[in-house]
Design a protein around this motif. Structure first.
Motif, PDB file in Angstrom:
ATOM      1  N   PRO A 123       0.835  -1.208   0.000  1.00 37.36           N
ATOM      2  CA  PRO A 123       0.000   0.000   0.000  1.00 37.36           C
ATOM      3  C   PRO A 123       0.870   1.260   0.000  1.00 37.36           C
ATOM      4  O   PRO A 123       1.650   1.470   0.921  1.00 37.36           O
ATOM      5  CB  PRO A 123      -0.799  -0.119   1.303  1.00 37.36           C
ATOM      6  N   VAL A 124       0.719   2.094  -1.027  1.00 38.64           N
ATOM      7  CA  VAL A 124       1.562   3.293  -1.130  1.00 38.64           C
ATOM      8  C   VAL A 124       0.770   4.594  -1.232  1.00 38.64           C
ATOM      9  O   VAL A 124       1.289   5.652  -0.882  1.00 38.64           O
ATOM     10  CB  VAL A 124       2.555   3.201  -2.318  1.00 38.64           C
ATOM     11  N   THR A 125      -0.475   4.546  -1.719  1.00 38.87           N
ATOM     12  CA  THR A 125      -1.282   5.775  -1.754  1.00 38.87           C
ATOM     13  C   THR A 125      -2.067   5.861  -0.447  1.00 38.87           C
ATOM     14  O   THR A 125      -2.211   4.870   0.280  1.00 38.87           O
ATOM     15  CB  THR A 125      -2.277   5.752  -2.925  1.00 38.87           C
ATOM     16  N   ILE A 126      -2.622   7.058  -0.186  1.00 40.65           N
ATOM     17  CA  ILE A 126      -3.422   7.199   1.042  1.00 40.65           C
ATOM     18  C   ILE A 126      -4.626   6.263   0.968  1.00 40.65           C
ATOM     19  O   ILE A 126      -4.969   5.595   1.947  1.00 40.65           O
ATOM     20  CB  ILE A 126      -3.837   8.663   1.271  1.00 40.65           C
ATOM     21  N   ASP A 127      -5.241   6.164  -0.197  1.00 38.49           N
ATOM     22  CA  ASP A 127      -6.408   5.270  -0.329  1.00 38.49           C
ATOM     23  C   ASP A 127      -6.014   3.815  -0.050  1.00 38.49           C
ATOM     24  O   ASP A 127      -6.731   3.087   0.645  1.00 38.49           O
ATOM     25  CB  ASP A 127      -7.013   5.366  -1.732  1.00 38.49           C
ATOM     26  N   GLU A 128      -4.896   3.403  -0.611  1.00 35.51           N
ATOM     27  CA  GLU A 128      -4.456   2.007  -0.364  1.00 35.51           C
ATOM     28  C   GLU A 128      -4.153   1.783   1.117  1.00 35.51           C
ATOM     29  O   GLU A 128      -4.454   0.731   1.680  1.00 35.51           O
ATOM     30  CB  GLU A 128      -3.216   1.695  -1.214  1.00 35.51           C
ATOM     31  N   LEU A 129      -3.556   2.789   1.732  1.00 36.38           N
ATOM     32  CA  LEU A 129      -3.217   2.669   3.154  1.00 36.38           C
ATOM     33  C   LEU A 129      -4.492   2.571   4.005  1.00 36.38           C
ATOM     34  O   LEU A 129      -4.575   1.752   4.933  1.00 36.38           O
ATOM     35  CB  LEU A 129      -2.380   3.889   3.560  1.00 36.38           C
ATOM     36  N   VAL A 130      -5.473   3.388   3.674  1.00 42.58           N
ATOM     37  CA  VAL A 130      -6.731   3.361   4.436  1.00 42.58           C
ATOM     38  C   VAL A 130      -7.434   2.011   4.255  1.00 42.58           C
ATOM     39  O   VAL A 130      -7.928   1.422   5.226  1.00 42.58           O
ATOM     40  CB  VAL A 130      -7.643   4.543   4.005  1.00 42.58           C
ATOM     41  N   THR A 131      -7.464   1.518   3.030  1.00 43.48           N
ATOM     42  CA  THR A 131      -8.107   0.211   2.790  1.00 43.48           C
ATOM     43  C   THR A 131      -7.401  -0.878   3.611  1.00 43.48           C
ATOM     44  O   THR A 131      -8.035  -1.676   4.304  1.00 43.48           O
ATOM     45  CB  THR A 131      -8.046  -0.138   1.279  1.00 43.48           C
ATOM     46  N   THR A 132      -6.076  -0.890   3.541  1.00 42.53           N
ATOM     47  CA  THR A 132      -5.305  -1.871   4.319  1.00 42.53           C
ATOM     48  C   THR A 132      -5.570  -1.717   5.809  1.00 42.53           C
ATOM     49  O   THR A 132      -5.745  -2.707   6.526  1.00 42.53           O
ATOM     50  CB  THR A 132      -3.791  -1.671   4.070  1.00 42.53           C
ATOM     51  N   ALA A 133      -5.595  -0.461   6.268  1.00 43.28           N
ATOM     52  CA  ALA A 133      -5.773  -0.216   7.704  1.00 43.28           C
ATOM     53  C   ALA A 133      -7.109  -0.777   8.174  1.00 43.28           C
ATOM     54  O   ALA A 133      -7.194  -1.415   9.231  1.00 43.28           O
ATOM     55  CB  ALA A 133      -5.685   1.285   7.982  1.00 43.28           C
ATOM     56  N   LYS A 134      -8.164  -0.550   7.374  1.00 42.77           N
ATOM     57  CA  LYS A 134      -9.493  -1.052   7.777  1.00 42.77           C
ATOM     58  C   LYS A 134      -9.485  -2.583   7.837  1.00 42.77           C
ATOM     59  O   LYS A 134     -10.008  -3.181   8.784  1.00 42.77           O
ATOM     60  CB  LYS A 134     -10.542  -0.577   6.763  1.00 42.77           C
TER      61      LYS A 134
ATOM     62  N   HIS B  40       4.766   4.398   7.233  1.00 46.12           N
ATOM     63  CA  HIS B  40       5.695   5.100   6.337  1.00 46.12           C
ATOM     64  C   HIS B  40       4.870   5.535   5.139  1.00 46.12           C
ATOM     65  O   HIS B  40       4.064   4.749   4.640  1.00 46.12           O
ATOM     66  CB  HIS B  40       6.777   4.161   5.807  1.00 46.12           C
ATOM     67  N   ILE B  41       5.091   6.751   4.671  1.00 47.44           N
ATOM     68  CA  ILE B  41       4.327   7.183   3.495  1.00 47.44           C
ATOM     69  C   ILE B  41       5.225   7.218   2.251  1.00 47.44           C
ATOM     70  O   ILE B  41       6.453   7.205   2.354  1.00 47.44           O
ATOM     71  CB  ILE B  41       3.655   8.554   3.706  1.00 47.44           C
ATOM     72  N   ARG B  42       4.553   7.270   1.111  1.00 44.80           N
ATOM     73  CA  ARG B  42       5.242   7.372  -0.182  1.00 44.80           C
ATOM     74  C   ARG B  42       4.722   8.611  -0.920  1.00 44.80           C
ATOM     75  O   ARG B  42       3.607   9.057  -0.658  1.00 44.80           O
ATOM     76  CB  ARG B  42       4.954   6.111  -1.018  1.00 44.80           C
ATOM     77  N   ASP B  43       5.539   9.104  -1.862  1.00 45.28           N
ATOM     78  CA  ASP B  43       5.101  10.254  -2.662  1.00 45.28           C
ATOM     79  C   ASP B  43       4.303   9.772  -3.877  1.00 45.28           C
ATOM     80  O   ASP B  43       3.992   8.585  -3.999  1.00 45.28           O
ATOM     81  CB  ASP B  43       6.307  11.128  -3.063  1.00 45.28           C
ATOM     82  N   GLY B  44       3.981  10.697  -4.781  1.00 47.22           N
ATOM     83  CA  GLY B  44       3.156  10.369  -5.948  1.00 47.22           C
ATOM     84  C   GLY B  44       3.799   9.337  -6.864  1.00 47.22           C
ATOM     85  O   GLY B  44       3.124   8.732  -7.691  1.00 47.22           O
ATOM     86  N   GLU B  45       5.114   9.166  -6.713  1.00 50.71           N
ATOM     87  CA  GLU B  45       5.783   8.149  -7.541  1.00 50.71           C
ATOM     88  C   GLU B  45       6.113   6.896  -6.735  1.00 50.71           C
ATOM     89  O   GLU B  45       6.953   6.088  -7.141  1.00 50.71           O
ATOM     90  CB  GLU B  45       7.056   8.744  -8.138  1.00 50.71           C
ATOM     91  N   ALA B  46       5.474   6.779  -5.585  1.00 48.93           N
ATOM     92  CA  ALA B  46       5.626   5.609  -4.710  1.00 48.93           C
ATOM     93  C   ALA B  46       7.015   5.518  -4.063  1.00 48.93           C
ATOM     94  O   ALA B  46       7.422   4.453  -3.586  1.00 48.93           O
ATOM     95  CB  ALA B  46       5.282   4.305  -5.436  1.00 48.93           C
ATOM     96  N   LYS B  47       7.725   6.641  -4.045  1.00 47.19           N
ATOM     97  CA  LYS B  47       9.038   6.667  -3.367  1.00 47.19           C
ATOM     98  C   LYS B  47       8.842   7.082  -1.907  1.00 47.19           C
ATOM     99  O   LYS B  47       7.942   7.878  -1.601  1.00 47.19           O
ATOM    100  CB  LYS B  47       9.972   7.695  -4.033  1.00 47.19           C
TER     101      LYS B  47
END
Ligand code: KMH
Ligand code: ZN
Length: 278
Positions: free
Chosen positions: A25-36, A49-56
């Motif tokens: 999970p690298v986008t905020i949406d993916e992170l939220v889905t995983t978190a739920k 840990h967060i990633r930028d728009g290029e998943a870095k």
């Protein structure tokens, strides 16, 4: 033996490439889905840990704040931001993570070789991070990559006082190439050092990197410890089987915790244990 098990999920980390690991999970949406999904499966803390728009890997403050807000809106999980970031992140950026106002943040207790890299944690940096967390009312999770880090934490607490909330919680991150090995013997040795150097009532969780995940999990469950799992640490579920998603790892940990007759804690129970501000 504690009646219940605190399960932390570390879903992303800073080391794996999205192109190599599509389920990361690298986008905020993916992170939220995983978190739920992970909360549903038994997690009570999320180490982010967060990633930028290029998943870095990124420590962009605006994105950190948006991530904390999105996780709080969608789940009851305790939000723990990584102050470790990636090995390339400068100290000042790592300290500013606290400005995103998480419930918790990690605080690594010493420098360690990290595969071919060095994960740098100078003493003065550790002291600064600890003190800023005290002022910001953020509860630390002290990351222990090597046995000597535990005595260093004892020294930090003696000289600079207890963390916000008064409870000390540490996490053994075992099996990093350059750190302590991910074995049952290390878990027991680390627990002995914890008893020798840290205040009574200190709690620990443990995670084993890669294939050390199961031996570390079994040892922690049998030694009054709590668990951390997730794709930051483990990408293979079993030989030849890539992890499908973080919830699969949380579900396995929760199942083993139930077998150990220490079912997963709820986020509210974990808040109480860790002394998180209401
Ligand atoms: N990514 C590692 C260099 C932490 O989150 O505080 C550091 C780490 C520890 O993962
Ligand atoms: Zn981390």
């Amino acid at each position: 033996m504690p009646a219940k098990t605190l399960i932390t999920v570390a879903p992303t980390g800073a080391e794996s490439e999205k192109s190599q690991v599509p389920a990361l999970p690298v986008t905020i949406d993916e992170l939220v889905t995983t978190a739920k999904e992970c909360e549903q499966a038994g997690a009570s803390v999320i180490h982010v840990h967060i990633r930028d728009g290029e998943a870095k890997p990124s420590l962009d403050l605006g994105r950190l704040k948006d991530t904390v807000g999105a996780l709080r809106d969608a789940t009851s999980l305790i939000v723990q931001l990584s102050s470790g970031g990636a090995v390339t992140d400068p100290e000042e950026h790592r300290l500013r993570v606290l400005e995103a106002e998480p419930d918790m943040a990690s605080c690594t207790m010493g420098t360690v070789n990290f595969g071919p890299d060095v994960f740098m944690n100078r003493w003065d940096f550790i002291v600064e991070l600890h003190q800023r967390m005290q002022s910001a009312r953020v509860v630390p999770e002290y990351e222990i990559f090597d046995i000597g880090h535990i005595a260093s934490l004892g020294r930090l607490l003696d000289k600079h006082g207890l963390p916000f909330g008064g409870h000390v919680h540490i996490d053994f991150v075992l099996g990093v190439p350059g750190g302590a090995p991910g074995t049952a013997e290390t878990v027991i040795a680390a627990k002995q050092q914890m008893r020798e150097h840290l205040p009574a009532g200190t709690t620990f969780s443990a995670t084993g990197i890669g294939r050390t995940t199961l031996p570390v999990m079994f040892a922690a469950l049998g030694a009054e410890g709590h668990l951390r799992v997730g794709m930051e640490d483990t990408l293979t579920y079993a030989k030849g089987q890539p992890v499908k998603g973080n919830a699969q790892l949380v579900a396995r940990a929760a199942g083993l915790a139930r077998i150990a007759q220490r079912p997963p804690m709820t986020p509210d129970e974990a808040r109480e244990l860790l002394g998180i501000r209401p």
